[in-house]
Enzyme design. Structure first.
Site, PDB file in Angstrom:
ATOM      1  N   LYS A   1      -3.720  -3.718   6.239  1.00  0.00           N
ATOM      2  CA  LYS A   1      -2.471  -4.482   6.199  1.00  0.00           C
ATOM      3  C   LYS A   1      -1.939  -4.697   7.612  1.00  0.00           C
ATOM      4  O   LYS A   1      -1.634  -5.823   8.015  1.00  0.00           O
ATOM      5  CB  LYS A   1      -1.415  -3.772   5.365  1.00  0.00           C
ATOM      6  CG  LYS A   1      -0.114  -4.555   5.238  1.00  0.00           C
ATOM      7  CD  LYS A   1       1.007  -3.726   4.657  1.00  0.00           C
ATOM      8  CE  LYS A   1       1.652  -2.853   5.721  1.00  0.00           C
ATOM      9  NZ  LYS A   1       2.917  -2.221   5.278  1.00  0.00           N
TER      10      LYS A   1
ATOM     11  N   ASP B   1       1.455  -5.940   1.134  1.00  0.00           N
ATOM     12  CA  ASP B   1       2.508  -4.926   1.127  1.00  0.00           C
ATOM     13  C   ASP B   1       3.067  -4.828  -0.294  1.00  0.00           C
ATOM     14  O   ASP B   1       2.486  -5.369  -1.244  1.00  0.00           O
ATOM     15  CB  ASP B   1       3.602  -5.258   2.143  1.00  0.00           C
ATOM     16  CG  ASP B   1       4.406  -6.488   1.759  1.00  0.00           C
ATOM     17  OD1 ASP B   1       4.053  -7.168   0.775  1.00  0.00           O
ATOM     18  OD2 ASP B   1       5.410  -6.774   2.432  1.00  0.00           O
TER      19      ASP B   1
END
Length: 219
Positions: free
Chosen positions: A123, A142
């Site tokens: 991420k 997320d």
């Protein structure tokens, strides 16, 4: 979900949330080092909170060398508002040390190298690559992206890595860099974690959650 449906959702969300002057970056940064550190700090807190510590943090430690040499207690003091500050301090100093030691103080521009840094997973690496270098290596997943993509029916997975694979298979690569922004924007403004505002949703007719919760047998 069919690719055609996914692209229709992308088009509607794009028109809803992006204008010519829209800033696609939720974090305020001036260079690759700053976005790297700020993304590490963004775990389990808000972008607003991370942005609020930016000035003090980078005035004290403007580059990897100064951050690597910092007293960790001083870093902790500055970033305390972001939460989990002890672990985050260890990671940002460790990442800075590795940048100095292995990369001549330059933030790498590849997924393979970025994920070697302490505190950096896919991420964070995706955000750094897209925001700092304009490279779309994948899609950052997320909590907002996870929730909204699942409700829409873009994925049936809960693992961020598997969700990312599902999303990258649905959208052309040139759209990857905007998917994170669009799903986060929609998650924050409409598709709330506790109670999504389906009545206000511009894509409800394309949404699995809406169909399942508004079918005749639910009445």
């Amino acid at each position: 979900m069919l690719k055609d449906t996914a692209c229709r959702i992308f088009s509607v969300l794009f028109n809803q949330y992006i204008r010519e002057d829209t800033n696609l970056n939720f974090l305020e940064f001036d260079n690759p080092f700053q976005i790297l550190i700020m993304t590490i700090l963004s775990a389990q807190t808000t972008d607003r909170t991370v942005n609020s510590v930016k000035g003090r943090l980078f005035e004290a430690y403007p580059d990897p060398s100064s951050m690597a040499d910092a007293d960790i207690s001083k870093i902790e003091e500055i970033i305390r508002p972001t939460g989990f500050y002890r672990a985050k301090s260890k990671n940002i100093r460790g990442a800075s040390e590795m940048l100095v030691r292995e990369y001549e103080g330059i933030v790498p521009d590849s997924m393979e190298e970025l994920v070697k840094l302490p505190g950096v997973g896919r991420k964070t690496a995706n955000i750094v690559l897209n925001h700092a270098y304009g490279i779309d290596a994948g899609i950052a997943v997320d909590t907002h992206v996870k929730r909204v993509s699942f409700r829409l029916g873009m994925t049936d997975n809960t693992s961020p890595d598997k969700i990312e694979r599902d999303l990258t298979s649905l959208f052309p690569k040139e759209a990857w860099g905007k998917i994170n922004f669009l799903l986060i924007s929609h998650g924050r403004s409409v598709c709330d974690a506790k109670k999504p505002a389906c009545d206000k949703c511009c894509i409800k007719e394309l949404c699995r959650y809406y169909r399942e919760n508004n079918s005749p047998d639910k009445e």
